[in-house]
Design a protein around this motif. Structure first.
Motif, short mmCIF file in Angstrom:
data_model
loop_
_atom_site.label_atom_id
_atom_site.label_comp_id
_atom_site.label_asym_id
_atom_site.label_seq_id
_atom_site.Cartn_x
_atom_site.Cartn_y
_atom_site.Cartn_z
N TYR A 51 0.56 -1.54 -0.04
CA TYR A 51 -0.22 -0.38 0.26
C TYR A 51 0.93 1.21 0.05
CZ TYR A 51 0.74 0.14 4.94
OH TYR A 51 0.89 0.42 6.71
N GLN A 52 2.30 1.36 0.34
CA GLN A 52 2.96 2.21 0.64
C GLN A 52 4.68 1.99 0.28
OE1 GLN A 52 3.32 4.81 4.22
NE2 GLN A 52 2.96 6.00 2.60
N ILE A 53 4.90 3.04 -0.84
CA ILE A 53 6.53 3.10 -0.91
C ILE A 53 7.30 4.24 -0.80
CG2 ILE A 53 8.60 2.21 -2.70
CD1 ILE A 53 6.91 0.67 -4.40
N LEU A 54 7.77 4.41 0.56
CA LEU A 54 8.74 5.40 0.35
C LEU A 54 9.90 5.59 0.79
CD1 LEU A 54 6.78 5.92 3.88
CD2 LEU A 54 6.01 7.27 1.76
N ASN A 85 11.58 1.90 1.39
CA ASN A 85 10.76 1.61 2.76
C ASN A 85 9.35 0.74 1.98
OD1 ASN A 85 12.60 1.44 4.88
ND2 ASN A 85 11.33 4.02 5.42
N PHE A 86 9.05 -0.44 1.93
CA PHE A 86 8.14 -0.79 1.71
C PHE A 86 6.84 -1.38 2.62
CE2 PHE A 86 11.15 -2.03 -1.70
CZ PHE A 86 10.75 -1.37 -2.50
N ARG A 87 5.47 -0.72 2.62
CA ARG A 87 4.63 -1.20 3.02
C ARG A 87 3.49 -2.32 2.94
NH1 ARG A 87 4.68 4.85 6.70
NH2 ARG A 87 6.87 4.56 7.03
N TYR A 88 3.41 -3.15 3.70
CA TYR A 88 2.64 -3.98 3.15
C TYR A 88 1.37 -4.15 4.53
CZ TYR A 88 5.35 -5.99 -0.56
OH TYR A 88 6.36 -6.35 -1.81
#
Length: 88
Positions: A51-54, A85-88
């Motif tokens: 849902y998010q890549i930062l 940073n990959f957020r799953y």
């Protein structure tokens, strides 16, 4: 050099690690890597949704990586890797 396949490879690695841990003899857990609303799989199910890549702020000013021995008193450096940073 990294490509967009790196995201796919990361997701597949996480899916395989979870499958190895969750699947037991006699019970199979379906693990999907997609939008939770997209697939209608049988239960039990685990969904890995990216849902998010930062950018990783702690690695922004990291030191450069030397490559090989210095030649004529000049050191060659590898391009700085893109830290995310990959957020799953």
């Amino acid at each position: 050099m990294s490509t967009y396949n790196a995201i796919h490879d990361l997701s597949e690695t996480l899916r395989r690690l979870l499958a190895d841990r969750l699947n037991r003899p006699g019970q199979t857990v379906t693990i999907t890597v997609d939008s939770p609303h997209k697939e209608k799989a049988e239960l039990p199910r685990v969904n890995l949704f990216l849902y998010q890549i930062l950018p990783d702020p702690t690695r922004r000013n990291s030191s450069r990586i030397p490559v090989g021995p210095p030649v004529n008193a000049k050191q060659q450096f590898a391009p700085e890797p893109l830290a995310l940073n990959f957020r799953y």
